[in-house]
Design a protein around this motif. Structure first.
Motif, short mmCIF file in Angstrom:
data_model
loop_
_atom_site.label_atom_id
_atom_site.label_comp_id
_atom_site.label_asym_id
_atom_site.label_seq_id
_atom_site.Cartn_x
_atom_site.Cartn_y
_atom_site.Cartn_z
N ASP A 1 0.83 -1.16 -0.04
CA ASP A 1 -0.08 -0.21 0.16
C ASP A 1 1.10 1.05 0.07
O ASP A 1 0.34 2.33 -0.44
CB ASP A 1 -0.96 0.12 1.26
N ALA B 1 -6.05 8.47 0.46
CA ALA B 1 -7.30 8.03 1.07
C ALA B 1 -7.24 8.15 2.64
O ALA B 1 -6.04 7.66 3.12
CB ALA B 1 -7.67 6.58 0.77
N LEU C 1 -13.86 5.06 5.40
CA LEU C 1 -13.18 6.00 4.36
C LEU C 1 -13.67 7.31 4.74
O LEU C 1 -15.03 7.76 4.48
CB LEU C 1 -13.37 5.58 2.85
N VAL D 1 -10.91 11.89 0.75
CA VAL D 1 -9.93 11.51 -0.40
C VAL D 1 -9.33 12.73 -0.63
O VAL D 1 -9.98 13.87 -0.82
CB VAL D 1 -10.50 10.86 -1.52
N ARG E 1 -13.58 4.18 -5.95
CA ARG E 1 -12.39 3.22 -6.45
C ARG E 1 -11.65 2.70 -4.82
O ARG E 1 -11.59 1.55 -4.91
CB ARG E 1 -11.55 3.79 -7.04
N TYR E 2 -11.56 3.52 -4.23
CA TYR E 2 -10.88 2.80 -2.90
C TYR E 2 -11.94 2.23 -2.11
O TYR E 2 -11.82 0.93 -1.64
CB TYR E 2 -10.43 4.22 -2.00
N ARG E 3 -13.33 2.53 -2.17
CA ARG E 3 -14.21 1.59 -1.74
C ARG E 3 -14.45 0.11 -2.34
O ARG E 3 -14.70 -0.79 -1.54
CB ARG E 3 -15.87 2.19 -1.55
N ASP F 1 -11.85 -1.20 -3.72
CA ASP F 1 -10.70 -2.14 -3.42
C ASP F 1 -10.82 -2.39 -1.85
O ASP F 1 -10.48 -3.54 -1.61
CB ASP F 1 -9.56 -1.24 -3.86
N LEU F 2 -10.84 -1.53 -0.97
CA LEU F 2 -10.58 -1.56 0.29
C LEU F 2 -11.74 -1.55 1.31
O LEU F 2 -11.74 -1.65 2.47
CB LEU F 2 -9.68 -0.62 0.85
N ASP G 1 -15.42 0.00 3.01
CA ASP G 1 -15.91 1.04 3.72
C ASP G 1 -16.97 0.97 4.88
O ASP G 1 -17.97 0.63 4.40
CB ASP G 1 -16.21 2.39 2.76
#
Length: 137
Positions: free
Chosen positions: A16, A37, A44, A47, A116-118, A120-121, A123
């Motif tokens: 990461d 992020a 989350l 951003v 995009r972050y949600r 992948d990782l 929330d």
């Protein structure tokens, strides 16, 4: 950063972090990260891309509704809602002026970045289950 300084190869598993070696060496224009992020736990919260930070709706602790602390003791905190807001950190590093009404295009782009972050990782705030979630090693 340390792997790069040692001249070693990165492991196969996802990493990461980013290398800060260019900053350490004083390379002009070294900008290892263009986006960020802000997670608190598994939620989350915001951003950032360049100077623009989109704070996402969430609940957070605040001192604003209580009297200040005294005799070296902090004030009590309460939990309160934090609304969505867009900040230009170049001119407002204290995050006091929400400029999202003037920049709907940036709000859209940063919302897409958050999604995009949600994906992948995950929330916990929205209940998104990330496909890239893994246990720390």
């Amino acid at each position: 950063t340390l792997v790069g300084a040692a001249g070693a190869s990165l492991p196969r598993r996802p990493i990461d972090g980013v290398s800060l070696l260019g900053l350490w060496r004083g390379d002009g224009g070294a900008e290892p990260r263009q986006e960020l992020a802000y997670f608190y736990g598994y939620g989350l919260r915001a951003v950032r891309q360049g100077p623009w930070k989109l704070v996402l709706p969430h609940t957070s602790q605040t001192y604003k509704t209580r009297p200040p602390g005294t005799d070296g003791w902090p004030a009590e905190t309460t939990n309160g809602p934090v609304p969505q807001a867009l900040y230009d950190l170049r001119v407002d590093p204290g995050e006091t002026l929400d400029v999202q009404a003037a920049h709907p295009d940036l709000v859209g782009a940063l919302t897409a970045l958050a999604e995009r972050y949600r994906r992948d990782l995950g929330d916990d705030i929205t209940g998104a289950k990330g496909t890239g979630v893994r246990m720390p090693r």
